[in-house]
Design a protein around this motif. Structure first.
Motif, mmCIF file in Angstrom:
data_model
loop_
_atom_site.group_PDB
_atom_site.id
_atom_site.type_symbol
_atom_site.label_atom_id
_atom_site.label_comp_id
_atom_site.label_asym_id
_atom_site.label_seq_id
_atom_site.Cartn_x
_atom_site.Cartn_y
_atom_site.Cartn_z
ATOM 1 N N ASN A 48 0.828 -1.213 0.000
ATOM 2 C CA ASN A 48 0.000 0.000 0.000
ATOM 3 C C ASN A 48 0.858 1.258 0.000
ATOM 4 O O ASN A 48 0.588 2.226 0.716
ATOM 5 N N VAL A 49 1.906 1.241 -0.821
ATOM 6 C CA VAL A 49 2.821 2.376 -0.938
ATOM 7 C C VAL A 49 2.482 3.172 -2.194
ATOM 8 O O VAL A 49 2.477 2.628 -3.294
ATOM 9 N N THR A 50 2.188 4.453 -2.021
ATOM 10 C CA THR A 50 1.910 5.336 -3.156
ATOM 11 C C THR A 50 2.885 6.505 -3.226
ATOM 12 O O THR A 50 2.901 7.237 -4.216
ATOM 13 N N VAL A 51 3.705 6.669 -2.200
ATOM 14 C CA VAL A 51 4.572 7.830 -2.110
ATOM 15 C C VAL A 51 5.601 7.869 -3.237
ATOM 16 O O VAL A 51 6.124 8.944 -3.567
ATOM 17 N N GLN A 87 11.404 -2.992 3.899
ATOM 18 C CA GLN A 87 11.963 -2.785 5.235
ATOM 19 C C GLN A 87 11.290 -1.623 5.962
ATOM 20 O O GLN A 87 10.921 -1.735 7.136
ATOM 21 N N TYR A 88 11.128 -0.517 5.267
ATOM 22 C CA TYR A 88 10.678 0.725 5.896
ATOM 23 C C TYR A 88 9.183 0.716 6.207
ATOM 24 O O TYR A 88 8.759 1.160 7.272
ATOM 25 N N THR A 89 8.402 0.198 5.263
ATOM 26 C CA THR A 89 6.941 0.262 5.395
ATOM 27 C C THR A 89 6.345 -1.073 5.844
ATOM 28 O O THR A 89 5.653 -1.147 6.856
ATOM 29 N N ALA A 90 6.625 -2.129 5.066
ATOM 30 C CA ALA A 90 5.974 -3.411 5.342
ATOM 31 C C ALA A 90 6.460 -4.051 6.634
ATOM 32 O O ALA A 90 5.671 -4.648 7.373
ATOM 33 N N LEU A 91 7.756 -3.939 6.926
ATOM 34 C CA LEU A 91 8.289 -4.570 8.136
ATOM 35 C C LEU A 91 8.155 -3.674 9.359
ATOM 36 O O LEU A 91 7.529 -4.053 10.354
ATOM 37 N N THR A 92 8.753 -2.505 9.320
ATOM 38 C CA THR A 92 8.844 -1.670 10.524
ATOM 39 C C THR A 92 7.721 -0.657 10.640
ATOM 40 O O THR A 92 7.655 0.083 11.620
ATOM 41 N N ASN A 93 6.845 -0.618 9.624
ATOM 42 C CA ASN A 93 5.661 0.250 9.687
ATOM 43 C C ASN A 93 6.038 1.709 9.898
ATOM 44 O O ASN A 93 5.331 2.456 10.577
ATOM 45 N N SER A 94 7.180 2.113 9.327
ATOM 46 C CA SER A 94 7.585 3.513 9.421
ATOM 47 C C SER A 94 6.686 4.353 8.517
ATOM 48 O O SER A 94 6.242 3.899 7.461
ATOM 49 N N THR A 95 6.435 5.570 8.924
ATOM 50 C CA THR A 95 5.533 6.444 8.183
ATOM 51 C C THR A 95 6.308 7.299 7.200
ATOM 52 O O THR A 95 7.274 7.965 7.570
ATOM 53 N N SER A 96 5.880 7.264 5.944
ATOM 54 C CA SER A 96 6.518 8.110 4.939
ATOM 55 C C SER A 96 6.226 9.574 5.245
ATOM 56 O O SER A 96 5.112 9.939 5.616
ATOM 57 N N THR A 97 7.237 10.403 5.082
ATOM 58 C CA THR A 97 7.119 11.821 5.392
ATOM 59 C C THR A 97 7.155 12.643 4.116
ATOM 60 O O THR A 97 7.325 12.125 3.014
ATOM 61 N N GLY A 98 7.029 13.956 4.297
ATOM 62 C CA GLY A 98 7.159 14.843 3.152
ATOM 63 C C GLY A 98 8.527 14.732 2.534
ATOM 64 O O GLY A 98 8.689 14.893 1.321
ATOM 65 N N GLY A 99 9.532 14.425 3.372
ATOM 66 C CA GLY A 99 10.877 14.250 2.855
ATOM 67 C C GLY A 99 11.001 13.051 1.951
ATOM 68 O O GLY A 99 11.731 13.083 0.951
ATOM 69 N N THR A 100 10.269 11.982 2.284
ATOM 70 C CA THR A 100 10.289 10.780 1.446
ATOM 71 C C THR A 100 9.692 11.079 0.081
ATOM 72 O O THR A 100 10.255 10.723 -0.962
ATOM 73 N N SER A 134 18.450 5.875 4.444
ATOM 74 C CA SER A 134 17.196 6.075 5.177
ATOM 75 C C SER A 134 16.579 4.762 5.674
ATOM 76 O O SER A 134 15.459 4.764 6.199
ATOM 77 N N LEU A 135 17.291 3.649 5.484
ATOM 78 C CA LEU A 135 16.759 2.367 5.942
ATOM 79 C C LEU A 135 16.550 2.366 7.457
ATOM 80 O O LEU A 135 17.290 3.029 8.188
ATOM 81 N N PRO A 136 15.569 1.620 7.941
ATOM 82 C CA PRO A 136 15.376 1.532 9.388
ATOM 83 C C PRO A 136 16.517 0.767 10.047
ATOM 84 O O PRO A 136 17.297 0.086 9.371
ATOM 85 N N ASP A 137 16.615 0.885 11.344
ATOM 86 C CA ASP A 137 17.629 0.167 12.110
ATOM 87 C C ASP A 137 17.557 -1.323 11.794
ATOM 88 O O ASP A 137 16.472 -1.908 11.781
ATOM 89 N N ARG A 138 18.716 -1.930 11.522
ATOM 90 C CA ARG A 138 18.731 -3.340 11.121
ATOM 91 C C ARG A 138 18.111 -4.248 12.190
ATOM 92 O O ARG A 138 17.354 -5.169 11.869
ATOM 93 N N ALA A 139 18.451 -4.013 13.453
ATOM 94 C CA ALA A 139 17.919 -4.864 14.520
ATOM 95 C C ALA A 139 16.401 -4.803 14.547
ATOM 96 O O ALA A 139 15.717 -5.826 14.757
ATOM 97 N N LYS A 140 15.846 -3.616 14.324
ATOM 98 C CA LYS A 140 14.388 -3.458 14.307
ATOM 99 C C LYS A 140 13.770 -4.208 13.129
ATOM 100 O O LYS A 140 12.751 -4.898 13.270
ATOM 101 N N ALA A 141 14.399 -4.083 11.958
ATOM 102 C CA ALA A 141 13.889 -4.776 10.773
ATOM 103 C C ALA A 141 14.021 -6.286 10.930
ATOM 104 O O ALA A 141 13.139 -7.049 10.514
ATOM 105 N N HIS A 142 15.119 -6.731 11.530
ATOM 106 C CA HIS A 142 15.363 -8.156 11.745
ATOM 107 C C HIS A 142 14.295 -8.740 12.650
ATOM 108 O O HIS A 142 13.712 -9.809 12.369
#
Length: 285
Positions: A48-51, A87-100, A134-142
């Motif tokens: 569900n990525v449109t950014v 990694q950023y969206t599907a795994l760690t559920n990080s929110t895309s920002t205006g910067g993204t 901009s990848l999330p922390d590896r331990a968090k993604a793991h």
């Protein structure tokens, strides 16, 4: 007007989880006739990525209207975006920002304005670096990967359902097989079935039960999944080897031990193995 028509033809597929590869026409450059490209489009729809839509539009236009971008480059750009958002969206559920969004918009403009193959290559290299940084922390993604599960018979919250949908878990498992070139790109994920190697009949009603864990799952043809049922591992391991999309080294070690069912420790070890492989190779930037 032509640009709008090209973008409109692209847009209709950007949220389609069942997008399929188009027939390649002689003499025409069509990004949607590239199976690997389409697989990444499908993955972003599943996430569900449109950014990143501006980047997708730019790649399609550059590929179809010029020869400055190679087929391999068009595929690689989408794979970069797919890997980042896995990694950023599907795994760690990080929110895309205006910067993204701005990052993708800048790349789209830079690609659109590129007048040479070297400028195209430089734009892609810059995007790759920015996504990697901009990848999330590896331990968090793991940890997030190891927490993936498939429990279709349980009552789950909406958030849990989104992270354990059949098409998403099938996508994850299929990605390992594609990396090993065991299956070609462009697979229809809905024609595959997810097998719990240790049967669901042995599980509790807690979605965190190891039976539901990614470490206990493999991807099979639909018919084989039905035939195996709740058979013990020792009697179905040969069929799993022949019929699974990818029979990884950890599954080979289960074969050597030949238990009735894999232990929780074996399932956890395979989860760690798959998480390492996922971040190091499958969705690596």
């Amino acid at each position: 007007m032509h640009e709008l028509e090209t973008d409109a033809a692209t847009y209709e597929w950007l949220d389609a989880e069942d997008v399929q590869v188009q027939v390649k026409a002689t003499g025409a450059r069509n990004a949607f006739a590239l199976p690997e490209f389409v697989d990444s489009i499908r993955a972003l729809a599943i996430f569900n990525v449109t950014v990143a839509n501006s980047t997708i539009f730019a790649v399609v236009r550059k590929f179809q209207e010029t020869t400055l971008i190679k087929q391999s480059q068009a595929i690689s750009v989408l794979k970069l975006v797919e890997s980042f958002h896995f990694q950023y969206t599907a795994l760690t559920n990080s929110t895309s920002t205006g910067g993204t969004r701005a990052r993708y918009n800048r790349f789209a403009v830079r690609l659109e304005n590129a007048k040479s193959a070297s400028e195209v290559a430089a734009a892609i290299a810059d995007l790759k670096k920015r996504l990697h940084d901009s990848l999330p922390d590896r331990a968090k993604a793991h940890l997030a990967f190891r927490s993936l599960f498939y429990a279709p018979k349980l009552n789950l919250t909406r958030a849990q359902v989104l992270r354990s949908r059949k098409i998403f878990i099938a996508y994850v498992l299929m990605s390992f097989a594609k990396l090993e070139h065991l299956l070609p790109a462009g697979q229809n994920l809905r024609t595959w079935s997810i097998e719990h190697i240790k049967p669901q009949s042995k599980a509790s009603l807690d979605y965190r039960d190891p039976v539901y864990s990614i470490g206990n799952l493999t991807l099979l043809t639909e018919g084989l999944n039905s035939a195996l049922g709740d058979a013990p591992l020792s009697s179905k391991i040969d069929e799993l080897r022949k019929g699974s999309a990818y029979f990884d080294p950890e599954l080979e070690s289960w074969d050597a031990s030949s238990p009735a069912s894999p232990s929780d420790a074996q399932i956890d070890k395979r989860s760690h193995f798959m998480a390492d492989d996922a971040l190091d190779r499958v969705w690596n930037l």
